[in-house]
Write an enzyme that holds these catalytic residues in place. Structure first.
Site, short mmCIF file in Angstrom:
data_model
loop_
_atom_site.label_atom_id
_atom_site.label_comp_id
_atom_site.label_asym_id
_atom_site.label_seq_id
_atom_site.Cartn_x
_atom_site.Cartn_y
_atom_site.Cartn_z
N HIS A 94 -13.07 29.11 55.72
CA HIS A 94 -12.74 27.78 55.20
C HIS A 94 -13.92 27.32 54.35
O HIS A 94 -15.07 27.67 54.65
CB HIS A 94 -12.61 26.72 56.30
CG HIS A 94 -11.55 26.96 57.33
ND1 HIS A 94 -11.74 27.74 58.43
CD2 HIS A 94 -10.30 26.46 57.44
CE1 HIS A 94 -10.65 27.73 59.18
NE2 HIS A 94 -9.76 26.96 58.60
N ASP A 97 -16.86 26.13 56.26
CA ASP A 97 -17.51 27.07 57.18
C ASP A 97 -18.77 27.61 56.49
O ASP A 97 -19.82 27.75 57.11
CB ASP A 97 -16.65 28.32 57.46
CG ASP A 97 -15.33 28.02 58.13
OD1 ASP A 97 -15.24 26.99 58.81
OD2 ASP A 97 -14.40 28.84 57.96
C1 XUL Z 1 -5.90 27.02 63.73
C2 XUL Z 1 -5.90 28.23 62.91
C3 XUL Z 1 -6.72 28.14 61.68
C4 XUL Z 1 -6.15 28.83 60.50
C5 XUL Z 1 -6.97 28.64 59.24
O1 XUL Z 1 -5.19 27.12 64.89
O2 XUL Z 1 -5.33 29.22 63.26
O3 XUL Z 1 -7.98 28.62 61.98
O4 XUL Z 1 -6.01 30.20 60.71
O5 XUL Z 1 -7.08 27.32 58.88
#
Ligand code: XUL
Ligand code: CO
Length: 430
Positions: A94, A97
């Protein structure tokens, strides 16, 4: 400085009889299974958020994790050292992150661009590639009532601005995909919610992203990731079928595929196999967030997958669709709060990779054997008969069916043979 000194160079394949907990017993990257190597089939990715950023905090307790990497650069050094030592080909992140979110949109964008440059260098040095990028549209308090589904269009605009930067970052890093997980795109109570509006807003963000991706020449695959609840009481992308309905309703079927996560399937009251089958049948099975849930706790525990039964069922579906194209197996999984040492991250990933390598071998053997597929084929062969074909082609009306029932004997019952088939699968696992 080495953050993972327990592995000097690389985690090696040592075979089934090895007692070295830092070696692979089944994952032999260059071993051929069918027409491809294990590495080509499995396309493992490590996720940045759980692996390098999770603190071990839970609603009852403080952070527990010992993490010698502190700054964004140190964290990225640790991450690429880990990817290399583990021998994975992909990673996922993300925006916030890898970079620190600043006090303003402009500052956050600068922070992100700087870390993307550093990631570019690291990718070039190591050959590790980006499976997908995404934006965190759920952590900041501004998103407490959702991002694109917020009652305030100013929040929508901010979220879209953030996705723009995250798409730019993903493009710069040569990402093969971009994920939309509906972080807080749902509701906590319908008393304050206009659901129809919110769903249309969500679709609008996706359309903006499609148009923007095209305008910058980003040709990676876009995905949505179903999850039924957590953090909101009801998430709009609740499961694979709900996502299909949403994509069809808003004309998005040709633009997005599904990124399916095992623990989300569990929360939805489905098996992962069900979710994969639904997506595959509709031609939108894209990628997998590989983890598993604790069936007794009932929340998203994001544990590492260790069950060969589970990995076999996942790999059966992946092989049946002809393998991943842009997608892969992303370990969206975190070590338990008590597993606080960096070396626990190695144990966790090695175990997950071995479980999938074995699952791949078992799934391949089941397919080569052919009895399972043949059983299903034979179960439906009546539909190739005169009667079956006439029903499906519309040649027979309900009245014709009534005539048929009048003039024919009672249909013969046929056993579903569930236990026989369960034994057949075990024949390859045990
Ligand atoms: C949350 C989840 C996230 C997504 C990416 O449950 O799975 O980490 O994969 O935003
Ligand atoms: Co996920």
């Amino acid at each position: 400085m080495a953050y993972f000194p327990e592995v000097v160079d690389r985690v090696r394949f040592e075979g089934r009889s090895s007692r070295n907990p830092l070696a692979f017993r089944f994952y032999d990257p260059d071993k051929r299974v069918g027409g491809k190597t294990m590495r080509e089939h499995l396309r493992f990715a490590v996720c940045y958020w759980h692996t390098f950023k999770a603190t071990g905090m839970d609603p009852f307790g403080q952070p527990t994790m010992d993490r010698p990497w502190k700054t964004p650069r140190e964290t990225m050094d640790a991450a690429f050292e880990f990817f290399q030592k583990l021998g994975v080909d992909f990673w996922c992140f993300h925006d916030f992150d890898i970079a620190t979110e600043g006090d303003s949109y402009a500052q956050s964008g600068k922070n992100l661009a700087e870390m993307v440059s550093y990631a570019e260098e690291k990718q070039a040095q190591t050959g590790v590639r980006l499976l997908w990028g995404t934006a965190n549209l759920f952590g900041n308090p501004r998103y407490q009532a959702g991002a694109s589904t917020n009652p305030d269009p100013a929040v929508f605009a901010y979220a879209a601005a953030q996705v723009k930067n995250a798409l730019d970052a993903t493009k710069r890093l040569g990402g093969l995909g971009y994920v939309f997980w509906g972080g807080r795109e749902g509701y906590d109570t319908l008393l304050n919610t206009d659901m129809a509006r919110e769903r249309a807003q969500f679709a609008k963000l996706l359309w903006m992203a499609i148009d923007y991706a095209k305008s910058i020449g980003f040709s990676g695959q876009l995905y949505i990731e179903p999850k039924p609840k957590e953090p909101t009481t009801h998430q709009y992308d609740s499961n694979a079928e709900a996502c299909l309905n949403f994509l069809r309703e808003f004309g998005l079927m040709d633009h997005l595929k599904l990124n399916l996560e095992t623990n989300h399937a569990t929360l939805a009251g489905h098996s992962m196999l069900h979710e994969l089958r639904v997506a595959r049948a509709a031609g939108v099975l894209g990628s997998v967030d590989a983890n598993t849930g604790d069936e007794l706790i009932g929340w998203d525990t994001d544990q590492f997958p260790t069950s060969v039964y589970l990995t076999t069922s996942i790999m059966l579906e992946i092989l049946e669709m002809g393998g991943f194209t842009t997608g892969g197996l992303n370990f969206d999984a975190k070590v338990r709060r008590q597993s606080h040492e960096p070396v626990d991250l190695l144990y966790a990933h090695i175990g997950g990779m071995d479980a999938f390598a074995r699952g791949l071998e078992v799934a391949h053997a089941i397919r080569e054997d052919g009895r399972l597929a043949e059983h299903v084929r034979r179960r439906y062969e009546g539909w190739d008969s005169d009667l079956g074909r006439k029903i499906l082609s519309g040649e027979l009306s309900m009245k014709d069916c009534a005539n048929y029932a009048l003039t024919n004997p009672e249909p013969t019952r046929v056993s579903g043979r569930q236990e026989y088939l369960e034994n057949l699968v075990n024949e390859f696992i045990l």
